[in-house]
Design an enzyme around this catalytic site. Structure first.
Site, PDB file in Angstrom:
ATOM      1  N   GLY A  27     107.747 -10.197  86.825  1.00 28.72           N
ATOM      2  CA  GLY A  27     108.887  -9.319  86.555  1.00 28.72           C
ATOM      3  C   GLY A  27     109.853  -9.969  85.600  1.00 28.72           C
ATOM      4  N   ASP A  29     114.383 -10.817  84.846  1.00 29.57           N
ATOM      5  CA  ASP A  29     115.494 -11.550  85.438  1.00 29.57           C
ATOM      6  C   ASP A  29     115.972 -10.906  86.732  1.00 29.57           C
ATOM      7  OD1 ASP A  29     115.468 -13.359  83.295  1.00 29.57           O
ATOM      8  OD2 ASP A  29     116.738 -12.035  82.094  1.00 29.57           O
TER       9      ASP A  29
END
Length: 219
Positions: A27, A29
């Site tokens: 993914g 941040d």
């Protein structure tokens, strides 16, 4: 994950952390932030640490976090690995490479708001991030759109920033040296460079025929 903060809530309450050596996420941040908040909060809860106290001494987390970048910006991955390439990140995880990161906390009226390891957004930038979350389907372009809209709104922001200036020296994230900015965490701990210098000085004194007792403990 099935919804926002799913990873955070799972690590905070349900996961048995003793069964794992680390957490690897695919993914951006935001996903990394969920895992950080989940792990840090869980560790403090298990050790009866009140996170709402700004001066609370947090218990370090023993689990490592691995990131396979798949987000819009992947700032954390780029700052730690040096590139946003998923294959490179996977190889770093496989060989066990690690990079320690500082964690700061944001409090208001003795209430914990957030943890952060990269950046904090306030005022103009904060408004951009808030607006951009409504247009995630645009990808990175959402930041340009939100920035333009926020600029046209002409909002005013007030705030006070306090900081301790760094010394005039050049460091590196992997040099194993602690900062000397004056915080209570680093102030009383010797860096690896200090220990090396003390060892060198002791050897020189012994070579001159001077006898000394135990001056320091080797770790």
């Amino acid at each position: 994950t099935e919804h926002a903060n799913h990873a955070r809530d799972h690590l905070k309450t349900e996961a048995n952390l003793d069964d794992y050596d680390g957490v690897v996420c695919v993914g951006g941040d935001g996903m990394f932030s969920e895992i950080v908040h989940g792990l840090v909060t869980r560790i403090q809860t298990d050790n009866d640490v009140d996170q709402n106290l700004p001066d609370a001494e947090l218990v370090p987390c023993s689990l490592r976090i691995g990131i396979i970048p798949a987000g819009s910006t992947d700032c954390i991955c780029f700052a730690t690995v040096g590139t946003n390439d998923p294959l490179t990140s996977a190889l770093h995880i496989i060989v066990g490479d690690s990079q320690p990161m500082d964690v700061c906390s944001v409090h208001h009226d003795n209430v914990l708001l957030k943890y952060s390891v990269s950046l904090l957004g306030y005022g103009f930038y904060g408004d951009i991030l808030t607006d951009s979350e409504r247009n995630r389907w645009l990808g990175p372009a959402r930041y340009d759109l939100s920035g333009f809209k926020t600029f046209l709104s002409h909002n005013d922001y007030e705030g006070t920033v306090s900081f301790l200036p760094a010394e005039d020296n050049v460091g590196h994230p992997r040099d194993k040296l602690r900062c000397r900015s004056g915080c209570r965490i680093c102030q009383h701990k010797k860096s690896s460079k200090d220990k090396h210098n003390e060892v060198s000085e002791e050897k020189e004194k012994q070579a001159e025929g001077t006898s000394f007792g135990s001056l320091f403990e080797m770790c």
